[in-house]
Design a protein around this motif. Structure first.
Motif, PDB file in Angstrom:
ATOM      1  N   PHE A 154      56.135  63.693  49.673  1.00 40.47           N
ATOM      2  CA  PHE A 154      56.337  62.060  49.536  1.00 40.47           C
ATOM      3  C   PHE A 154      55.082  61.288  49.979  1.00 40.47           C
ATOM      4  O   PHE A 154      54.312  61.793  50.657  1.00 40.47           O
ATOM      5  CB  PHE A 154      57.413  61.632  50.652  1.00 40.47           C
ATOM      6  CG  PHE A 154      58.995  62.408  50.307  1.00 40.47           C
ATOM      7  CD1 PHE A 154      59.038  63.187  49.597  1.00 40.47           C
ATOM      8  CD2 PHE A 154      60.021  61.818  51.088  1.00 40.47           C
ATOM      9  CE1 PHE A 154      60.506  63.639  49.329  1.00 40.47           C
ATOM     10  CE2 PHE A 154      61.260  62.205  50.965  1.00 40.47           C
ATOM     11  CZ  PHE A 154      61.415  63.068  50.144  1.00 40.47           C
ATOM     12  N   THR A 155      55.008  60.335  49.209  1.00 43.47           N
ATOM     13  CA  THR A 155      53.850  59.442  49.325  1.00 43.47           C
ATOM     14  C   THR A 155      54.320  57.935  49.317  1.00 43.47           C
ATOM     15  O   THR A 155      55.312  57.565  48.458  1.00 43.47           O
ATOM     16  CB  THR A 155      52.857  59.512  48.075  1.00 43.47           C
ATOM     17  OG1 THR A 155      52.622  60.765  47.961  1.00 43.47           O
ATOM     18  CG2 THR A 155      51.724  58.551  48.352  1.00 43.47           C
ATOM     19  N   ILE A 156      53.930  57.348  50.316  1.00 43.73           N
ATOM     20  CA  ILE A 156      54.485  55.770  50.490  1.00 43.73           C
ATOM     21  C   ILE A 156      53.182  55.208  50.253  1.00 43.73           C
ATOM     22  O   ILE A 156      51.981  55.355  50.547  1.00 43.73           O
ATOM     23  CB  ILE A 156      54.778  55.523  52.074  1.00 43.73           C
ATOM     24  CG1 ILE A 156      55.461  54.172  51.959  1.00 43.73           C
ATOM     25  CG2 ILE A 156      53.769  55.840  52.889  1.00 43.73           C
ATOM     26  CD1 ILE A 156      56.320  53.985  53.339  1.00 43.73           C
ATOM     27  N   SER A 157      53.504  54.023  49.582  1.00 45.50           N
ATOM     28  CA  SER A 157      52.505  53.194  49.105  1.00 45.50           C
ATOM     29  C   SER A 157      52.900  51.630  49.226  1.00 45.50           C
ATOM     30  O   SER A 157      54.328  51.386  49.346  1.00 45.50           O
ATOM     31  CB  SER A 157      51.908  53.305  47.771  1.00 45.50           C
ATOM     32  OG  SER A 157      52.834  53.151  46.702  1.00 45.50           O
ATOM     33  N   ARG A 158      52.044  50.822  48.978  1.00 51.01           N
ATOM     34  CA  ARG A 158      52.392  49.472  49.051  1.00 51.01           C
ATOM     35  C   ARG A 158      51.657  48.369  48.281  1.00 51.01           C
ATOM     36  O   ARG A 158      50.552  48.592  48.124  1.00 51.01           O
ATOM     37  CB  ARG A 158      52.262  49.082  50.573  1.00 51.01           C
ATOM     38  CG  ARG A 158      52.654  47.481  51.101  1.00 51.01           C
ATOM     39  CD  ARG A 158      52.477  47.433  52.635  1.00 51.01           C
ATOM     40  NE  ARG A 158      52.888  46.099  53.057  1.00 51.01           N
ATOM     41  CZ  ARG A 158      53.069  45.829  54.303  1.00 51.01           C
ATOM     42  NH1 ARG A 158      52.857  46.700  55.274  1.00 51.01           N
ATOM     43  NH2 ARG A 158      53.191  44.614  54.758  1.00 51.01           N
ATOM     44  N   ASP A 159      52.329  47.411  47.641  1.00 45.63           N
ATOM     45  CA  ASP A 159      51.726  46.344  46.874  1.00 45.63           C
ATOM     46  C   ASP A 159      51.765  45.105  47.634  1.00 45.63           C
ATOM     47  O   ASP A 159      52.890  44.430  47.478  1.00 45.63           O
ATOM     48  CB  ASP A 159      52.110  46.214  45.586  1.00 45.63           C
ATOM     49  CG  ASP A 159      51.465  45.514  44.707  1.00 45.63           C
ATOM     50  OD1 ASP A 159      50.644  44.362  45.212  1.00 45.63           O
ATOM     51  OD2 ASP A 159      51.468  45.342  43.503  1.00 45.63           O
ATOM     52  N   ASN A 160      50.823  44.573  48.340  1.00 43.76           N
ATOM     53  CA  ASN A 160      51.030  43.483  49.282  1.00 43.76           C
ATOM     54  C   ASN A 160      51.177  42.115  48.478  1.00 43.76           C
ATOM     55  O   ASN A 160      52.025  41.125  48.809  1.00 43.76           O
ATOM     56  CB  ASN A 160      49.807  43.373  50.104  1.00 43.76           C
ATOM     57  CG  ASN A 160      50.021  44.133  51.336  1.00 43.76           C
ATOM     58  OD1 ASN A 160      51.039  44.754  51.730  1.00 43.76           O
ATOM     59  ND2 ASN A 160      48.667  44.712  51.881  1.00 43.76           N
ATOM     60  N   ALA A 161      50.653  42.155  47.089  1.00 42.08           N
ATOM     61  CA  ALA A 161      50.745  40.897  46.333  1.00 42.08           C
ATOM     62  C   ALA A 161      52.325  40.847  45.668  1.00 42.08           C
ATOM     63  O   ALA A 161      52.674  39.547  45.402  1.00 42.08           O
ATOM     64  CB  ALA A 161      49.718  41.087  45.143  1.00 42.08           C
ATOM     65  N   LYS A 162      52.908  41.819  45.705  1.00 43.18           N
ATOM     66  CA  LYS A 162      54.249  41.785  45.120  1.00 43.18           C
ATOM     67  C   LYS A 162      55.139  42.026  46.351  1.00 43.18           C
ATOM     68  O   LYS A 162      56.270  41.868  46.048  1.00 43.18           O
ATOM     69  CB  LYS A 162      54.431  43.024  44.100  1.00 43.18           C
ATOM     70  CG  LYS A 162      53.659  42.812  42.949  1.00 43.18           C
ATOM     71  CD  LYS A 162      54.093  43.851  41.830  1.00 43.18           C
ATOM     72  CE  LYS A 162      53.178  43.730  40.498  1.00 43.18           C
ATOM     73  NZ  LYS A 162      53.471  44.881  39.731  1.00 43.18           N
ATOM     74  N   ASN A 163      54.709  41.975  47.578  1.00 41.35           N
ATOM     75  CA  ASN A 163      55.626  42.199  48.581  1.00 41.35           C
ATOM     76  C   ASN A 163      56.719  43.580  48.412  1.00 41.35           C
ATOM     77  O   ASN A 163      57.859  43.329  48.878  1.00 41.35           O
ATOM     78  CB  ASN A 163      56.601  41.046  48.975  1.00 41.35           C
ATOM     79  CG  ASN A 163      55.687  39.730  49.089  1.00 41.35           C
ATOM     80  OD1 ASN A 163      54.618  39.812  49.938  1.00 41.35           O
ATOM     81  ND2 ASN A 163      56.064  38.547  48.718  1.00 41.35           N
ATOM     82  N   THR A 164      56.021  44.479  47.883  1.00 36.08           N
ATOM     83  CA  THR A 164      56.648  45.767  47.617  1.00 36.08           C
ATOM     84  C   THR A 164      56.318  46.835  48.051  1.00 36.08           C
ATOM     85  O   THR A 164      55.187  47.060  48.121  1.00 36.08           O
ATOM     86  CB  THR A 164      57.014  45.952  46.187  1.00 36.08           C
ATOM     87  OG1 THR A 164      57.576  44.600  45.459  1.00 36.08           O
ATOM     88  CG2 THR A 164      57.588  47.022  45.705  1.00 36.08           C
TER      89      THR A 164
ATOM     90  N   VAL B 276      61.352  58.349  57.505  1.00 39.23           N
ATOM     91  CA  VAL B 276      60.712  59.184  56.340  1.00 39.23           C
ATOM     92  C   VAL B 276      59.084  58.859  56.484  1.00 39.23           C
ATOM     93  O   VAL B 276      58.239  59.807  56.325  1.00 39.23           O
ATOM     94  CB  VAL B 276      61.501  58.870  55.076  1.00 39.23           C
ATOM     95  CG1 VAL B 276      60.701  59.679  53.979  1.00 39.23           C
ATOM     96  CG2 VAL B 276      62.887  59.149  55.001  1.00 39.23           C
ATOM     97  N   ALA B 277      58.791  57.758  56.310  1.00 47.50           N
ATOM     98  CA  ALA B 277      57.577  57.243  56.139  1.00 47.50           C
ATOM     99  C   ALA B 277      57.419  55.714  56.281  1.00 47.50           C
ATOM    100  O   ALA B 277      58.435  54.824  55.943  1.00 47.50           O
ATOM    101  CB  ALA B 277      56.777  57.575  54.799  1.00 47.50           C
ATOM    102  N   ASP B 278      56.310  55.314  56.811  1.00 43.63           N
ATOM    103  CA  ASP B 278      56.113  54.034  57.053  1.00 43.63           C
ATOM    104  C   ASP B 278      54.587  53.483  56.628  1.00 43.63           C
ATOM    105  O   ASP B 278      53.819  54.421  56.613  1.00 43.63           O
ATOM    106  CB  ASP B 278      56.462  53.314  58.239  1.00 43.63           C
ATOM    107  CG  ASP B 278      55.627  53.565  59.534  1.00 43.63           C
ATOM    108  OD1 ASP B 278      56.387  53.537  60.675  1.00 43.63           O
ATOM    109  OD2 ASP B 278      54.671  54.039  59.347  1.00 43.63           O
ATOM    110  N   ILE B 279      54.216  52.420  56.399  1.00 41.99           N
ATOM    111  CA  ILE B 279      52.920  51.897  56.172  1.00 41.99           C
ATOM    112  C   ILE B 279      52.570  50.541  56.699  1.00 41.99           C
ATOM    113  O   ILE B 279      53.727  49.552  56.385  1.00 41.99           O
ATOM    114  CB  ILE B 279      52.677  51.889  54.602  1.00 41.99           C
ATOM    115  CG1 ILE B 279      51.098  51.578  54.225  1.00 41.99           C
ATOM    116  CG2 ILE B 279      53.665  51.131  53.598  1.00 41.99           C
ATOM    117  CD1 ILE B 279      50.881  52.003  52.816  1.00 41.99           C
ATOM    118  N   ASP B 280      51.546  50.119  57.288  1.00 43.19           N
ATOM    119  CA  ASP B 280      51.314  48.798  57.741  1.00 43.19           C
ATOM    120  C   ASP B 280      50.351  48.173  56.451  1.00 43.19           C
ATOM    121  O   ASP B 280      50.097  48.521  55.776  1.00 43.19           O
ATOM    122  CB  ASP B 280      50.647  48.973  58.978  1.00 43.19           C
ATOM    123  CG  ASP B 280      49.137  49.575  58.948  1.00 43.19           C
ATOM    124  OD1 ASP B 280      48.756  49.863  60.106  1.00 43.19           O
ATOM    125  OD2 ASP B 280      48.514  49.767  57.924  1.00 43.19           O
ATOM    126  N   SER B 281      50.256  46.707  57.193  1.00 44.12           N
ATOM    127  CA  SER B 281      49.597  45.898  55.821  1.00 44.12           C
ATOM    128  C   SER B 281      48.120  46.395  55.517  1.00 44.12           C
ATOM    129  O   SER B 281      47.375  46.164  54.600  1.00 44.12           O
ATOM    130  CB  SER B 281      49.563  44.468  56.442  1.00 44.12           C
ATOM    131  OG  SER B 281      48.894  44.472  57.663  1.00 44.12           O
TER     132      SER B 281
END
Length: 120
Positions: free
Chosen positions: A67-77, A48-53
């Motif tokens: 769809f929008t993928i997002s990431r919170d590296n501090a929360k590992n989410t 569906v979607a992916d995101i790198d660090s």
């Protein structure tokens, strides 16, 4: 190893929205790419979607603009905001985490899956 726990699936009418979340734990240092895959009944699992660090994203053509993928590296989410849902989006959605895009998703870890059902 890496453990992934998804949440946020459910039943929604066509045109509605859902937000999926996936929290990673364990050997977090092994994760660079986090993503969402889905598997509809009788079909193969698909990206569906992916995101790198670094925040670089990749989307399936069928979900671009919705769809929008997002990431919170501090929360590992990692999150997947799904808007303008269509009945064709009905599937079990799986979170995936792996070291590199060079490696296929089966070289990473999978969550248990969360059902998304879109009614017409």
């Amino acid at each position: 190893q890496v453990q992934l726990v998804e949440s946020g699936g459910g039943l929604v009418q066509a045109g509605g929205s859902l937000r999926l979340s996936c929290v990673a734990s364990g050997r977090i240092f092994m994760i660079n790419v986090m993503g969402w895959y889905r598997q509809a009944s009788g079909k193969q699992r698909e990206l569906v979607a992916d995101i790198d660090s670094g925040g670089t994203t990749n989307y399936a053509d069928s979900v671009k603009g919705r769809f929008t993928i997002s990431r919170d590296n501090a929360k590992n989410t990692v999150y997947l905001q799904m808007n303008r849902l269509e009945p064709e989006d009905t599937a079990v959605y799986y979170c995936n985490a792996r070291l590199s895009r060079v490696l296929g998703p089966n070289f990473g870890s999978w969550g248990q899956g969360t059902q998304v059902t879109v009614s017409s």
